[in-house]
Enzyme design. Structure first.
Site, PDB file in Angstrom:
ATOM      1  N   CYS A   1       0.978  -1.265   0.154  1.00 17.44           N
ATOM      2  CA  CYS A   1       0.007   0.007   0.070  1.00 17.44           C
ATOM      3  C   CYS A   1       0.665   1.149  -0.201  1.00 17.44           C
ATOM      4  CB  CYS A   1      -0.780   0.191   1.277  1.00 17.44           C
ATOM      5  SG  CYS A   1      -1.812  -1.569   1.447  1.00 17.44           S
TER       6      CYS A   1
ATOM      7  N   ASN B   1      -5.025  -9.192   6.271  1.00 23.92           N
ATOM      8  CA  ASN B   1      -4.532  -9.090   7.504  1.00 23.92           C
ATOM      9  C   ASN B   1      -5.504  -9.758   8.383  1.00 23.92           C
ATOM     10  OD1 ASN B   1      -1.700  -7.947   7.903  1.00 23.92           O
ATOM     11  ND2 ASN B   1      -2.557  -6.595   6.364  1.00 23.92           N
TER      12      ASN B   1
ATOM     13  N   TRP C   1     -24.517  18.762  12.517  1.00 19.46           N
ATOM     14  CA  TRP C   1     -24.881  17.761  11.735  1.00 19.46           C
ATOM     15  C   TRP C   1     -23.818  17.357  10.610  1.00 19.46           C
ATOM     16  CZ3 TRP C   1     -28.859  14.897  12.825  1.00 19.46           C
ATOM     17  CH2 TRP C   1     -30.022  15.640  13.624  1.00 19.46           C
TER      18      TRP C   1
HETATM   19  C1  LIG Z   1       0.240  -0.220  -5.162  1.00 21.98           C
HETATM   20  C2  LIG Z   1      -0.740  -0.848  -4.040  1.00 21.98           C
HETATM   21  C3  LIG Z   1      -1.280  -0.152  -3.367  1.00 21.98           C
HETATM   22  C4  LIG Z   1      -2.234  -0.623  -2.402  1.00 21.98           C
HETATM   23  N1  LIG Z   1      -3.081   0.279  -1.507  1.00 21.98           N
HETATM   24  C5  LIG Z   1      -3.726  -0.370  -0.416  1.00 21.98           C
HETATM   25  C6  LIG Z   1      -4.327   0.268   0.418  1.00 21.98           C
HETATM   26  O1  LIG Z   1      -4.373   1.595   0.583  1.00 21.98           O
HETATM   27  N2  LIG Z   1      -5.181  -0.230   1.222  1.00 21.98           N
HETATM   28  C7  LIG Z   1      -5.550  -1.666   1.223  1.00 21.98           C
HETATM   29  O2  LIG Z   1      -6.514  -2.038   2.130  1.00 21.98           O
HETATM   30  N3  LIG Z   1      -4.856  -2.441   0.204  1.00 21.98           N
HETATM   31  C8  LIG Z   1      -4.175  -1.842  -0.594  1.00 21.98           C
HETATM   32  N4  LIG Z   1      -3.413  -2.484  -1.498  1.00 21.98           N
HETATM   33  C9  LIG Z   1      -3.501  -4.049  -1.395  1.00 21.98           C
HETATM   34  C10 LIG Z   1      -2.836  -4.767  -0.300  1.00 21.98           C
HETATM   35  O3  LIG Z   1      -1.510  -4.525  -0.763  1.00 21.98           O
HETATM   36  C11 LIG Z   1      -3.193  -6.049  -0.689  1.00 21.98           C
HETATM   37  O4  LIG Z   1      -4.380  -6.501  -0.718  1.00 21.98           O
HETATM   38  C12 LIG Z   1      -2.194  -7.236   0.345  1.00 21.98           C
HETATM   39  O5  LIG Z   1      -1.088  -6.963   0.087  1.00 21.98           O
HETATM   40  C13 LIG Z   1      -2.529  -8.661   0.183  1.00 21.98           C
HETATM   41  O6  LIG Z   1      -1.945  -9.377   1.048  1.00 21.98           O
HETATM   42  P1  LIG Z   1      -1.684 -10.712   0.873  1.00 21.98           P
HETATM   43  O7  LIG Z   1      -0.784 -11.249   1.880  1.00 21.98           O
HETATM   44  O8  LIG Z   1      -2.786 -11.577   0.461  1.00 21.98           O
HETATM   45  O9  LIG Z   1      -0.800 -11.049  -0.531  1.00 21.98           O
HETATM   46  P2  LIG Z   1       0.475 -10.282  -1.094  1.00 21.98           P
HETATM   47  O10 LIG Z   1       0.735  -9.105  -0.348  1.00 21.98           O
HETATM   48  O11 LIG Z   1       0.364 -10.266  -2.498  1.00 21.98           O
HETATM   49  O12 LIG Z   1       1.566 -11.399  -0.652  1.00 21.98           O
HETATM   50  C14 LIG Z   1       1.621 -12.595  -1.154  1.00 21.98           C
HETATM   51  C15 LIG Z   1       2.991 -13.107  -1.165  1.00 21.98           C
HETATM   52  O13 LIG Z   1       3.196 -14.343  -1.545  1.00 21.98           O
HETATM   53  C16 LIG Z   1       4.286 -14.535  -2.420  1.00 21.98           C
HETATM   54  N5  LIG Z   1       4.012 -15.747  -2.960  1.00 21.98           N
HETATM   55  C17 LIG Z   1       3.040 -15.763  -4.175  1.00 21.98           C
HETATM   56  N6  LIG Z   1       3.068 -17.002  -4.783  1.00 21.98           N
HETATM   57  C18 LIG Z   1       4.170 -17.912  -4.086  1.00 21.98           C
HETATM   58  C19 LIG Z   1       4.826 -18.950  -4.263  1.00 21.98           C
HETATM   59  N7  LIG Z   1       4.157 -19.822  -5.233  1.00 21.98           N
HETATM   60  N8  LIG Z   1       5.658 -19.390  -3.427  1.00 21.98           N
HETATM   61  C20 LIG Z   1       6.258 -18.532  -2.481  1.00 21.98           C
HETATM   62  N9  LIG Z   1       5.801 -17.347  -2.141  1.00 21.98           N
HETATM   63  C21 LIG Z   1       4.612 -16.903  -3.051  1.00 21.98           C
HETATM   64  C22 LIG Z   1       4.458 -13.356  -3.004  1.00 21.98           C
HETATM   65  O14 LIG Z   1       5.884 -13.125  -3.577  1.00 21.98           O
HETATM   66  C23 LIG Z   1       3.927 -12.230  -2.140  1.00 21.98           C
HETATM   67  O15 LIG Z   1       5.003 -11.682  -1.336  1.00 21.98           O
HETATM   68  C24 LIG Z   1      -2.615  -1.922  -2.255  1.00 21.98           C
HETATM   69  C25 LIG Z   1      -1.821  -2.695  -3.306  1.00 21.98           C
HETATM   70  C26 LIG Z   1      -1.020  -2.237  -4.302  1.00 21.98           C
HETATM   71  C27 LIG Z   1      -0.181  -3.249  -5.093  1.00 21.98           C
END
Ligand SMILES: Cc1cc2nc3c(=O)[nH]c(=O)nc-3n(C[C@H](O)[C@H](O)[C@H](O)COP(=O)(O)OP(=O)(O)OC[C@H]3O[C@@H](n4cnc5c(N)ncnc54)[C@H](O)[C@@H]3O)c2cc1C
Length: 473
Positions: free
Chosen positions: A73, A330, A459
Site C-alpha cells: 500500500c 491481515n 450535523w
Molecule cells: C500499489 C498498491 C497499493 C495498495 N494500497 C492499498 C491500500 O491503501 N489499502 C488496502 O487495504 N490495500 C491496498 N493494497 C492491496 C494490499 O497491498 C493487498 O491486498 C495485500 O498486500 C494482500 O496481502 P496478501 O498477503 O494476501 O498478498 P500479497 O501481499 O500479494 O503477498 C503474497 C506473497 O506471496 C508470495 N508468493 C506468491 N506465490 C508464491 C509461491 N508460489 N511461493 C512462495 N511465495 C509466493 C508473493 O511473493 C507475495 O510476497 C495495495 C496494493 C498495491 C499493489
C-alpha cells in the site's frame, strides 16, 4: 489438528533445514509442521498467531521474494519520493520472524502441491535447486498479481505491473534511470490514482487511460465524475472511454488514439494467485479465487487460505466476492492462524470499504453502489449532499460530497461514497460500522457523533445525507 507426522525420511537434497544445510539424507523427528506459502500480510499474520498460540508447532514460511510483511500500500508514496527506501515499507523482516521461531525462507517459491502425500515442491531461486518439503498443516497466502491482458507490447521493459516490493524496486529504478517525461497509467482504480499522483510528484506529465466511461469503477458514475474533475484539476490528463490496445517503445495505443509514453504503469486490477491451489484440486470461485469458509478453511483437509488469493463474502449483498485489500488480508490471516493452531475464530465478511486520494482530493466508499444494490435485489433510494469537512465558517473548511444509499421502505443503509477535501474519506468508516450493525437511516441520524467546529458541522455530512434520504423511503 491432523495426525502428527512423527518420523519422516527425506530424500537426498530434498530437505533444507532452517540453518540452510542441504543435500543430507536425514531422518528427523518433528512435531506438526505448518507450511505457510506467501510471506506478506495474510501469510505472516497467520504464522504469528499460530506461533503465539502453539509454541510446539514447527512453522515454515516460504516467500518467493526477498521481503516479508511489507506494505504494498505504501508503494505509491515510495515511488512519489515521500519515503527514503523500500526498507521503510517492511513491517517485520525475515530475521525478526526467525527470532519468533518462524522458519522464514525467502527466495523460495512453491511450484507444486501434492495434498494426498502432504508435500510441496519448492524451488530455491537463489541456488536454483528444487526439493520437496513435507507438511501437516498448510496455509496458502499467495496473494494476487496485476492483470495483464493479452495485448501487444505489455511485455516491454518499460511496462510495469505493481504488486510486490520487487515490482516497486524495478519501477523506481526505471523511473530514476529513464526520467520519463510522459507516463501513462492504464486503469483508474485506486492503484492507478495513487501512481498517477506519484508520477506528478516526480514531475512527469501523466495520462490515465480508462476503458469505461467514468473513472473509479468502484464508485457510481456521478461520484466517479467528481474524481475525474479532481484529477484534471491536479494536472492529470484523463482519457475515459479509451481502451488499451497496445504498447510500443514510445507510446500507448488506445481505441481513441495514440498517447506518448516513456513509462507505463498497469492499474488494471489484479487476479488471484490461485493456480497452485486449483492444480492441487482445491475449489475456486469468484474470478478464480480460493473458496474458503468463515474459518478460512479451504475445501481440502487441514488447508487454509487468506488474503488476495481467496474469496470473501459481502455482508450487505450476501454474495461471494473477491476483494483484494490489505485490511482484509491481515484480518483473514489472523483468523486462519487462530484456527490453524486449534482455536476458533471467524471472518465476518467484507463491506467493501476502501479509501484513497488523488493529491488533495480524498475518496471513500463502502457497501454497495446504487447499481450493485439493485442487482442484489434491493429496492433502492439514494441521495447526494454537498457539505464541508469542518464547520463551514472555519478557514480550512473543505468541500465534501456524500452519496448515501439505503433500502426503500426499511431504510436499511446499503452503502456510501464520499469525495472531497482533507477529512472526507475516513467518514466512510461510520457508514461501514452502520453496515455491520445493519443500521437504518433513523439509527444513523441518531448516532452521537463527535462535533466541534474544526472537525465537523453540528450535523455531520453523513447524517445530513441520511436526513435528506428519509423522506424518499
Ligand atoms: C500499489 C498498491 C497499493 C495498495 N494500497 C492499498 C491500500 O491503501 N489499502 C488496502 O487495504 N490495500 C491496498 N493494497 C492491496 C494490499 O497491498 C493487498 O491486498 C495485500 O498486500 C494482500 O496481502 P496478501 O498477503 O494476501 O498478498 P500479497 O501481499 O500479494 O503477498 C503474497 C506473497 O506471496 C508470495 N508468493 C506468491 N506465490 C508464491 C509461491 N508460489 N511461493 C512462495 N511465495 C509466493 C508473493 O511473493 C507475495 O510476497 C495495495 C496494493 C498495491 C499493489
Amino acid at each position: 489438528m491432523v495426525a502428527r507426522r512423527g518420523w519422516q525420511t527425506v530424500a537426498p537434497g530434498a530437505y533444507e533445514s532452517s540453518s540452510g544445510t542441504t543435500g543430507r539424507r536425514t531422518v528427523v523427528l518433528m512435531a506438526d509442521r505448518l507450511l505457510v506459502i506467501g510471506g506478506d500480510g495474510a501469510g505472516m499474520s497467520a504464522a504469528a498467531q499460530a506461533r503465539r498460540r502453539q509454541p510446539e508447532l514447527e512453522i515454515v514460511a516460504l516467500e518467493m521474494g526477498r521481503w516479508t510483511s511489507y506494505s504494498a500500500c505504501g508503494i505509491p508514496y515510495l515511488v512519489g519520493g515521500a519515503l527514503d527506501g523500500v526498507h521503510d515499507l517492511v513491517a517485520r523482516s525475515p530475521e525478526e520472524f526467525r527470532s519468533m521461531r518462524i522458519d522464514v525462507r525467502t527466495e523460495h517459491e512453491v511450484v507444486g502441491l501434492d495434498l494426498p502425500s502432504r508435500k510441496a515442491e519448492v524451488h530455491n531461486r537463489a541456488h536454483g535447486r528444487t526439493f520437496q518439503l513435507g507438511f501437516d498443516l498448510l496455509h496458502i497466502a499467495t496473494g494476487a498479481r496485476p492483470r495483464r491482458p493479452d495485448i501487444p507490447g505489455l511485455d516491454l521493459p518499460h511496462v510495469h505491473g505493481v504488486q510486490t516490493l520487487a515490482d516497486a524496486t524495478r519501477l523506481l529504478d526505471d523511473a530514476r534511470s529513464s526520467r520519463p517525461g510522459h507516463v501513462v497509467v492504464a486503469g483508474s482504480g485506486y492503484v492507478g490514482l495513487e501512481l498517477a499522483e506519484a508520477f506528478l510528484d516526480r514531475g512527469a506529465s501523466v495520462t490515465v487511460v480508462e476503458a469505461a466511461s467514468e473513472v473509479m469503477g468502484t464508485l457510481d458514475p456521478d461520484m466517479g465524475a467528481l474524481v475525474a474533475r479532481a484529477m484534471r484539476q491536479a494536472g492529470v490528463n484523463v482519457r475515459t472511454g479509451a481502451e488499451l490496445t497496445g504498447v510500443t517503445e514510445s507510446a500507448v495505443l488506445t481505441s481513441v488514439g495514440e498517447i506518448p509514453a516513456d513509462l507505463v504503469v498497469l492499474g488494471l486490477g489484479v487476479e488471484p494467485n490461485s493456480d497452485l491451489a486449483s492444480a492441487a484440486g482445491i475449489d475456486t470461485g469468484v474470478r478464480g479465487s480460493i473458496v474458503v469458509d468463515r474459518q478460512q478453511r479451504t475445501s481440502a483437509e487441514a488447508v487454509w487460505a487468506a488474503g488476495d488469493c481467496c474469496q470473501s463474502y459481502n455482508i450487505v449483498s450476501g454474495r461471494p466476492v473477491h476483494l483484494p485489500l490489505g485490511t482484509v488480508a491481515n484480518k483473514q490471516g489472523r483468523v486462519a492462524g487462530i484456527n490453524i493452531s486449534g482455536g476458533y475464530a471467524t471472518f465476518p465478511g467484507v463491506a467493501g470499504t476502501a479509501v484513497t486520494r488523488i493529491c488533495r482530493t480524498e475518496v471513500g466508499r463502502t457497501g454497495l453502489k446504487e447499481g450493485e444494490a439493485k442487482d442484489a435485489g434491493f429496492g433502492v433510494v439514494a441521495a447526494r449532499v454537498e457539505g464541508t469537512t469542518t464547520a463551514a465558517y472555519m478557514p480550512d473548511a473543505q468541500h465534501t460530497t456524500v452519496k448515501l444509499i439505503a433500502e426503500r421502505r426499511t431504510g436499511r443503509i446499503l452503502g456510501a461514497q464520499i469525495v472531497g477535501g482533507l477529512g472526507s474519506a475516513k467518514r466512510v468508516d461510520v457508514i461501514a460500522t452502520a453496515l455491520a450493525a445493519r443500521m437504518t437511516l433513523d439509527d444513523l441520524i441518531g448516532l452521537d457523533l463527535g462535533y466541534a467546529p474544526p472537525f465537523s458541522s453540528v450535523w455531520d455530512p453523513v447524517q445530513v445525507a441520511a436526513r435528506q434520504l428519509l423522506p424518499q423511503l
